[in-house]
Design an enzyme around this catalytic site. Structure first.
Site, short mmCIF file in Angstrom:
data_model
loop_
_atom_site.label_atom_id
_atom_site.label_comp_id
_atom_site.label_asym_id
_atom_site.label_seq_id
_atom_site.Cartn_x
_atom_site.Cartn_y
_atom_site.Cartn_z
N CYS A 237 0.90 -1.16 0.00
CA CYS A 237 0.00 0.00 0.00
C CYS A 237 0.93 1.20 0.00
O CYS A 237 1.20 1.80 1.04
CB CYS A 237 -0.89 -0.01 1.24
SG CYS A 237 -2.23 -1.20 1.15
N ALA A 238 1.44 1.54 -1.16
CA ALA A 238 2.70 2.29 -1.23
C ALA A 238 2.58 3.80 -1.29
O ALA A 238 3.50 4.51 -0.87
CB ALA A 238 3.49 1.82 -2.45
N ALA A 239 1.50 4.31 -1.85
CA ALA A 239 1.46 5.76 -2.15
C ALA A 239 1.15 6.60 -0.91
O ALA A 239 0.41 6.14 -0.05
CB ALA A 239 0.39 6.00 -3.23
N PRO A 240 1.74 7.80 -0.81
CA PRO A 240 2.54 8.52 -1.81
C PRO A 240 4.02 8.16 -1.82
O PRO A 240 4.79 8.80 -2.53
CB PRO A 240 2.35 9.99 -1.41
CG PRO A 240 2.15 9.94 0.07
CD PRO A 240 1.42 8.66 0.35
N GLY A 241 4.45 7.18 -1.03
CA GLY A 241 5.77 6.61 -1.31
C GLY A 241 6.87 6.85 -0.31
O GLY A 241 8.03 6.54 -0.61
N LYS A 243 7.72 5.22 2.31
CA LYS A 243 8.42 3.98 2.66
C LYS A 243 9.06 3.34 1.43
O LYS A 243 10.12 2.72 1.52
CB LYS A 243 7.46 3.03 3.38
CG LYS A 243 6.99 3.65 4.69
CD LYS A 243 5.85 2.95 5.34
CE LYS A 243 5.30 3.77 6.50
NZ LYS A 243 4.58 5.02 6.09
N ASP A 258 -0.30 0.23 -5.41
CA ASP A 258 -1.36 1.01 -4.78
C ASP A 258 -2.56 1.03 -5.72
O ASP A 258 -2.40 1.05 -6.93
CB ASP A 258 -0.90 2.45 -4.47
CG ASP A 258 -1.71 3.08 -3.35
OD1 ASP A 258 -1.21 3.18 -2.22
OD2 ASP A 258 -2.89 3.45 -3.61
N ASP A 300 1.67 -1.16 4.79
CA ASP A 300 1.34 0.06 5.54
C ASP A 300 -0.14 0.29 5.27
O ASP A 300 -0.53 1.02 4.36
CB ASP A 300 2.21 1.21 5.00
CG ASP A 300 2.01 2.50 5.77
OD1 ASP A 300 1.53 2.44 6.91
OD2 ASP A 300 2.33 3.56 5.22
N CYS A 353 -0.69 4.02 11.10
CA CYS A 353 -0.47 5.29 11.84
C CYS A 353 -1.70 5.52 12.72
O CYS A 353 -2.38 6.52 12.60
CB CYS A 353 -0.23 6.45 10.88
SG CYS A 353 -1.52 6.70 9.66
C1 LIG Z 1 -1.42 4.55 4.78
S1 LIG Z 1 -1.51 4.85 3.09
C2 LIG Z 1 0.10 4.38 2.55
C3 LIG Z 1 1.18 5.38 2.82
C4 LIG Z 1 2.51 4.98 2.19
N1 LIG Z 1 2.92 3.65 2.57
C5 LIG Z 1 3.65 5.93 2.49
O1 LIG Z 1 4.49 5.63 3.34
O2 LIG Z 1 3.71 6.99 1.86
C6 LIG Z 1 -2.49 3.52 2.54
C7 LIG Z 1 -2.55 3.35 1.03
O3 LIG Z 1 -3.23 2.12 0.79
C8 LIG Z 1 -3.88 2.23 -0.47
N2 LIG Z 1 -4.87 1.15 -0.54
C9 LIG Z 1 -6.00 1.02 0.17
N3 LIG Z 1 -6.65 -0.13 -0.14
C10 LIG Z 1 -5.88 -0.74 -1.07
C11 LIG Z 1 -6.00 -1.95 -1.81
N4 LIG Z 1 -7.06 -2.76 -1.66
N5 LIG Z 1 -5.04 -2.27 -2.70
C12 LIG Z 1 -3.97 -1.45 -2.89
N6 LIG Z 1 -3.80 -0.29 -2.23
C13 LIG Z 1 -4.74 0.06 -1.34
C14 LIG Z 1 -4.43 3.63 -0.45
O4 LIG Z 1 -4.67 4.09 -1.77
C15 LIG Z 1 -3.32 4.41 0.26
O5 LIG Z 1 -2.47 5.02 -0.67
#
Ligand SMILES: C[S@@+](CC[C@H](N)C(=O)[O-])C[C@H]1O[C@@H](n2cnc3c(N)ncnc32)[C@H](O)[C@@H]1O
Length: 419
Positions: A237-241, A243, A258, A300, A353
């Site tokens: 769950c990478a965005a906005p990136g 990690k 993501d 994440d 978080c």
């Molecule tokens: C907590 S944020 C991630 C923050 C990111 N790891 C960072 O460090 O910048 C959670 C992310 O999970 C994505 N997400 C939620 N459900 C998802 C799914 N079923 N598959 C893929 N991504 C998902 C969201 O779009 C969001 O960008």
């Protein structure tokens, strides 16, 4: 906290926008970032003032309401315009140091044709009798009850102290050398600097092509748990990136997944700016399957984000118990799915978080009960003041590293696939 001198105190447009932002957050459950779009047509200084007023109001809402209720004979309805306008005016006085004449002059036009006399009377009484500073604002009752039973009274007191101000800025760096441009900042971990006073982020050294990014120190912990030996790593769950960049900088071969294309576009911009590399995949984790398992998966997970209340006080109003329950259910499903993508002997690092045990400790306990092929790998002490829990995970709470400016609330666990 923004300095009062930056703002023009005369602007009515920014107060109108602040009122709309507060209404969107409290009545329609929007995030501040989304709600603040109503101010986008204003000059940047006025838009910033609108957000600052709404933010200062959300930091102190229960105490502002208590002040208002203390001088009104009949309690004003929760969502009434009169209460909203009074909240905004008091928050400007306490949080931004706005002069009294500017408060009154910009509050009354907001209730023209409505309860103008009432607002004038209540505000006049409060300003005459003296508005207290409110250095440790109360959190909403529901949140205090929940966190008191999970973490105890001292954590509530620390959370109250920490919500009063915007936290300092934490930067993560791609390399030790890249930290050199920020020699004045405090380093609380390798490749980290904390900046006490700073202007716009876009004006920091190397904003366009620097090898740094904004990331709370607590949010940098999960990627620090990924073993250096892991070659192929999935950021699930990478965005906005944040990690993804940490792991790419550490030399892992990162796949960044993501489901949100717009958030993934921000991740790609961040990679381009920092010159770091990762394979990006726009897909839903429930519909996507990797070609081969990974040495490590970092999950994440989406969550209530209540740990970020110092930066985003609105999370305390948005994260109702039903939302936390839905998040926990989604996290359980994501964990189970991601767990199947890890090689035997590989790592699954889980992070949220959140300050809700349902999204952290309880998720991992339930996962381990279901998945005998996983165990917790005890985390090491990555930052002085964040001692690993006896069960091996890291739980970051309000009050930790308080003398250094504190951290966001966070939970992360390193799980290893044994079979
Ligand atoms: C907590 S944020 C991630 C923050 C990111 N790891 C960072 O460090 O910048 C959670 C992310 O999970 C994505 N997400 C939620 N459900 C998802 C799914 N079923 N598959 C893929 N991504 C998902 C969201 O779009 C969001 O960008």
């Amino acid at each position: 906290m923004p300095t009062p001198a930056k703002y023009s105190f005369e602007g009515l447009d920014s107060r109108k926008a602040a009122l709309r932002i507060l209404d969107a957050v409290l009545r329609r459950g929007q995030t501040m970032d989304n709600a603040a779009q109503v101010a986008r047509s204003l000059p940047p200084a006025d838009a910033a003032l609108a957000s600052a007023i709404a933010g200062e109001t959300l930091r102190r809402l229960p105490d502002l309401d208590a002040l208002i209720d203390g001088v009104t004979r009949q309690q004003l309805p929760e969502d009434s315009k009169a209460r909203m306008v009074l909240r905004l005016a008091l928050a400007q006085k306490i949080g931004l140091g706005t002069p009294d004449h500017a408060l009154v002059a910009t509050a009354l036009p907001l209730v023209d044709g409505g309860p103008r006399r009432l607002v004038h009377g209540v505000l006049g009484t409060l300003l005459r009798t003296g508005v207290p500073a409110i250095d440790a604002p109360r959190l909403p009752d529901l949140v205090e009850e929940r966190w008191r039973s999970a973490w105890g009274d001292d954590v509530i007191k620390a959370a109250r102290r920490s919500i009063a101000h915007r936290p300092q800025l934490d930067l993560s760096f791609a390399s030790v050398d890249a930290c050199a441009a920020f020699a004045d900042g405090t380093s609380l971990a390798p490749r980290h600097r904390r900046l006490a006073g700073h202007g716009a982020i876009s004006e920091l050294p190397g904003y366009d092509n620097g090898q740094w990014w904004v990331q709370d120190l607590a949010a940098s912990l999960p990627a620090r748990l990924v073993p250096a030996s892991a070659k192929a790593v999935l950021d699930a769950c990478a965005a906005p990136g944040g990690k993804t960049m940490q792991m790419a900088a550490a030399g892992h071969d990162v796949t960044a997944l993501d489901r949100s294309e717009s958030r993934l576009a921000r991740l790609s911009d961040n990679l381009a700016r920092t010159g770091l590399k990762a394979n990006t995949v726009a897909a839903d984790a429930f519909e996507w399957t990797p070609e081969a398992p990974f040495d490590a998966v970092l999950l994440d997970a989406p969550c209530s984000a209540t740990g970020t209340f110092r930066r985003h006080p609105e999370v305390l109003y948005r994260a109702r118990p039903a939302i936390i329950g839905q998040s926990a259910e989604l996290q359980a499903r994501l964990l189970n799915r991601a767990a199947d993508w890890v090689k035997p002997g590989g790592s699954l690092v889980y992070a949220v978080c959140s300050l809700e045990p349902e999204e952290g400790e309880q998720r991992i306990d339930a996962f381990l009960a279901d998945r005998p092929d996983y165990r917790v790998e005890p985390a090491s002490q990555l930052v002085d003041g964040v001692t690993p829990h006896s069960k091996g995970w890291l739980r970051v709470l309000p009050g930790m590293l308080e003398s250094e400016g504190g951290l966001d609330g966070f939970f992360t666990a390193h799980l290893v696939r044994t079979a």
